[in-house]
Design a protein around this motif. Structure first.
Motif, short mmCIF file in Angstrom:
data_model
loop_
_atom_site.label_atom_id
_atom_site.label_comp_id
_atom_site.label_asym_id
_atom_site.label_seq_id
_atom_site.Cartn_x
_atom_site.Cartn_y
_atom_site.Cartn_z
N LEU A 262 -12.79 49.63 -56.81
CA LEU A 262 -10.70 50.90 -57.25
C LEU A 262 -9.82 50.68 -56.21
CD1 LEU A 262 -13.16 54.10 -56.36
CD2 LEU A 262 -12.29 52.58 -58.59
N ARG A 263 -9.06 49.65 -57.44
CA ARG A 263 -7.72 49.51 -56.65
C ARG A 263 -6.50 50.21 -55.78
NH1 ARG A 263 -4.74 44.27 -59.24
NH2 ARG A 263 -7.41 43.73 -59.65
N ASP A 264 -6.70 50.15 -54.67
CA ASP A 264 -5.95 50.89 -53.98
C ASP A 264 -4.17 49.90 -53.86
OD1 ASP A 264 -7.40 53.48 -52.22
OD2 ASP A 264 -7.98 51.34 -51.92
N MET A 265 -4.30 48.80 -53.84
CA MET A 265 -2.77 48.74 -53.81
C MET A 265 -3.06 47.00 -54.68
SD MET A 265 -0.26 47.85 -50.97
CE MET A 265 -0.49 45.93 -51.10
N ASP A 266 -2.06 46.69 -55.17
CA ASP A 266 -1.48 44.72 -55.88
C ASP A 266 -0.22 44.90 -55.28
OD1 ASP A 266 -1.21 45.80 -58.32
OD2 ASP A 266 -2.56 45.47 -59.34
N THR A 267 0.12 43.68 -55.93
CA THR A 267 1.75 43.04 -56.03
C THR A 267 2.80 44.06 -56.76
OG1 THR A 267 1.83 41.71 -57.71
CG2 THR A 267 1.09 40.97 -55.50
N THR A 268 1.56 44.27 -57.48
CA THR A 268 2.39 45.23 -58.81
C THR A 268 2.56 47.05 -58.70
OG1 THR A 268 0.57 45.51 -60.70
CG2 THR A 268 3.06 43.93 -61.13
N PHE A 269 1.20 48.25 -57.46
CA PHE A 269 1.09 48.59 -57.57
C PHE A 269 0.62 49.73 -56.75
CE2 PHE A 269 -3.32 51.34 -59.10
CZ PHE A 269 -2.73 51.94 -59.64
N LEU A 282 -16.54 61.04 -56.04
CA LEU A 282 -17.77 60.83 -57.48
C LEU A 282 -18.67 60.02 -58.07
CD1 LEU A 282 -18.25 62.74 -59.97
CD2 LEU A 282 -16.90 61.92 -61.47
N ALA A 283 -17.67 58.84 -57.56
CA ALA A 283 -18.65 57.96 -57.34
C ALA A 283 -19.76 58.13 -55.93
CB ALA A 283 -18.35 56.64 -57.44
N ASP A 284 -19.13 58.74 -55.13
CA ASP A 284 -19.90 59.05 -54.41
C ASP A 284 -21.28 59.85 -54.62
OD1 ASP A 284 -19.55 56.74 -52.36
OD2 ASP A 284 -18.02 58.41 -51.27
N GLU A 285 -21.55 61.42 -55.42
CA GLU A 285 -22.27 61.82 -55.57
C GLU A 285 -22.49 61.25 -56.82
OE1 GLU A 285 -21.23 66.24 -58.78
OE2 GLU A 285 -20.28 65.45 -57.27
N LEU A 286 -22.99 60.86 -57.89
CA LEU A 286 -22.97 60.34 -58.50
C LEU A 286 -24.34 59.35 -57.96
CD1 LEU A 286 -21.11 60.73 -62.00
CD2 LEU A 286 -23.09 62.42 -61.31
N HIS A 287 -23.97 58.37 -56.53
CA HIS A 287 -24.67 57.35 -56.23
C HIS A 287 -24.78 55.99 -57.11
CE1 HIS A 287 -26.91 60.12 -53.53
NE2 HIS A 287 -27.62 60.98 -54.96
N LEU A 288 -23.21 55.83 -57.34
CA LEU A 288 -22.67 54.45 -58.31
C LEU A 288 -22.15 53.59 -57.47
CD1 LEU A 288 -21.12 56.42 -61.55
CD2 LEU A 288 -23.16 55.42 -61.25
N PRO A 289 -22.76 52.59 -57.55
CA PRO A 289 -21.71 51.96 -56.14
C PRO A 289 -20.63 51.40 -56.91
CG PRO A 289 -23.14 49.97 -58.27
CD PRO A 289 -23.73 51.85 -57.78
N TYR A 290 -19.21 51.11 -56.26
CA TYR A 290 -18.41 50.69 -56.17
C TYR A 290 -17.31 49.98 -55.05
CZ TYR A 290 -17.05 55.11 -52.94
OH TYR A 290 -16.46 56.01 -52.30
N THR A 291 -16.27 49.54 -54.37
CA THR A 291 -15.39 48.85 -53.56
C THR A 291 -14.50 49.57 -53.65
OG1 THR A 291 -14.96 46.87 -55.11
CG2 THR A 291 -16.70 46.72 -53.44
N ARG A 292 -13.82 49.15 -52.96
CA ARG A 292 -11.74 49.21 -52.01
C ARG A 292 -11.21 48.53 -52.25
NH1 ARG A 292 -10.94 55.47 -51.53
NH2 ARG A 292 -8.76 55.09 -51.25
N ALA A 293 -9.77 48.60 -52.89
CA ALA A 293 -9.29 47.25 -52.30
C ALA A 293 -8.24 46.65 -52.22
CB ALA A 293 -9.56 45.77 -53.86
N VAL A 294 -7.50 46.61 -51.21
CA VAL A 294 -6.50 46.06 -51.41
C VAL A 294 -5.39 44.65 -51.55
CG1 VAL A 294 -3.96 46.07 -49.09
CG2 VAL A 294 -6.39 47.73 -49.61
N ARG A 295 -4.94 44.52 -52.33
CA ARG A 295 -4.92 43.46 -53.52
C ARG A 295 -3.17 42.98 -52.32
NH1 ARG A 295 -9.94 41.06 -52.84
NH2 ARG A 295 -11.14 40.75 -54.32
N THR A 296 -3.20 41.07 -52.09
CA THR A 296 -1.76 40.44 -52.15
C THR A 296 -1.42 40.26 -53.23
OG1 THR A 296 -3.03 38.54 -50.74
CG2 THR A 296 -2.39 40.92 -49.45
N GLY A 297 -2.07 40.04 -54.09
CA GLY A 297 -1.76 39.39 -54.71
C GLY A 297 -2.11 39.84 -56.71
N GLY A 298 -1.23 39.70 -57.61
CA GLY A 298 -1.82 40.28 -59.04
C GLY A 298 -1.42 41.09 -59.34
N GLY A 299 -1.88 41.74 -61.00
CA GLY A 299 -1.34 42.88 -61.29
C GLY A 299 -1.46 43.35 -62.27
N GLN A 300 -1.32 44.14 -62.78
CA GLN A 300 -2.38 44.97 -63.74
C GLN A 300 -1.37 46.40 -65.07
OE1 GLN A 300 -3.67 48.27 -63.10
NE2 GLN A 300 -2.75 47.31 -61.21
#
Length: 361
Positions: A262-269, A282-300
């Motif tokens: 789950l992307r918190d930030m990149d160079t565009t967003f 919701l992921a926690d409730e459903l016991h689904l693994p995930y990560t959070r990310a703060v990126r210093t490059g990239g865009g989407q």
């Protein structure tokens, strides 16, 4: 979809020929895959929009997005020797390109094999051996001996698109795909699987899925689809670069078999924090693994869609090792977890919840 269907879907999408601007084979595969779930229209950029069966036109609209294109190359000109001068479509590291096997779609629509030519070390000077190769100096060889042969016999000239030659494989024992273009064919396949999951569900939102084009050259297709769909909220499914092979554990934010990013930030967003937290909870409730990310490059495409009308937008990234190179890895489990999370989000969203993501109180 069962696991066998998921595997075949990913392999089909990975193997499809589709650099930026030339995504037609990918779009055909997508159109056929979603035929039972909604009505699909395709525009002159090859963006495909699927209106889910059961949409009412009276509920908030959620736009799903994935992009069809892959990083590739484009014929710029044919040299007198018959070798092909090319430019890049999307971001390549020049050192990843020499000696790469490629496939060129010629002017007749035929697929021609070739290789990015390299000088044998026997003929290199010391300076050449230590130099960083430059794209402008590279050529592709298709086995021709002259410019005339390349153009007339092989049918290759200015404007012909090129992709790496790779056949997607699935290692069932380890649950791993090995192939090309998982940025963003893994996201495109996940979007198809999500539509299959919710096609007959009792939703409180309308869903429009956009398979957008030309993301790798500036998010161009998503700017178009956002204006057509005019969503109230957006979820972007993206193959995102995994960092687990070169970052320490404490800094790794997109790891293989770690679930979606789950992307918190990149160079565009910068993500809408309320929607992001809703997805994480919701992921926690459903016991689904995930990560959070703060990126210093990239865009989407989240930037192109979210910044059209300021709608809450999140990016659900499926980890991919070695993006923007010929060979990638991605894990079936991360694909499945991402599909589960996005499917659950669509089933939980309603007008009041979406409105809460814009609240400042």
């Amino acid at each position: 979809m069962n696991e066998a269907q998921q595997v075949e879907l990913v392999k089909t999408f990975s193997n499809a020929f589709g650099p930026s601007g030339f995504e037609q084979p990918v779009v055909r595969a997508y159109r056929d895959a979603v035929a039972d779930f909604g009505t699909t229209t395709i525009d002159g950029m090859f963006n495909a929009l699927t209106v889910l069966n059961g949409n009412t036109g009276k509920r908030p609209v959620v736009q799903l997005d994935a992009h069809a294109d892959e990083v590739g190359l484009l014929v710029q000109a044919v040299r007198p020797s018959g070798l092909i001068k090319f430019v890049t479509l999307g971001g390549w590291v020049p050192t990843n390109v020499p000696a790469m096997a490629v496939t060129i779609r010629n002017k007749r629509g035929e697929y021609i094999p070739g290789v990015v030519a390299t000088k044998p070390p026997h003929f290199m000077t010391a300076a050449e051996r230590n130099a960083v190769p430059q794209i402008a100096e590279m050529s592709i060889d298709v086995g021709s001996s002259s410019r005339e042969e390349t153009i007339n016999d092989f049918g290759i000239d200015t404007g012909c698109p090129i992709v790496p030659t790779v056949d997607c494989q699935f290692d069932a024992k380890h649950g791993m795909f090995f192939g090309k273009a998982f940025d963003d064919r893994i996201g495109a396949a996940a979007m198809v699987n999500t539509l299959a999951n919710v096609a007959e569900a009792a939703l409180s939102v309308d869903v429009v899925a956009g398979l957008s084009t030309q993301e790798e050259v500036g998010l161009r297709g998503a700017y178009v689809t956002a204006r057509k769909v005019e969503p109230d909220l957006a979820i972007v499914l993206e193959g995102c670069p995994a960092d687990d092979t070169f970052e320490p554990d404490w800094l790794s934010q997109t790891r293989m078999k770690g679930g979606p990013m789950l992307r918190d930030m990149d160079t565009t967003f910068i993500v809408n924090p309320q929607f992001q937290q809703f997805a994480a909870d919701l992921a926690d409730e459903l016991h689904l693994p995930y990560t959070r990310a703060v990126r210093t490059g990239g865009g989407q495409n989240g930037a192109a869609i979210g910044y059209w009308k300021g709608v809450p937008t999140i990016v659900v990234g499926i980890p991919v090792r070695y993006e923007h190179s010929a060979f990638n890895y991605t894990a079936l489990s991360d694909f499945q977890t991402s599909v589960s999370l996005v499917s659950a989000l669509l089933k939980r969203l309603d007008a009041a919840t979406i409105a809460s993501f814009s609240s400042v109180d």
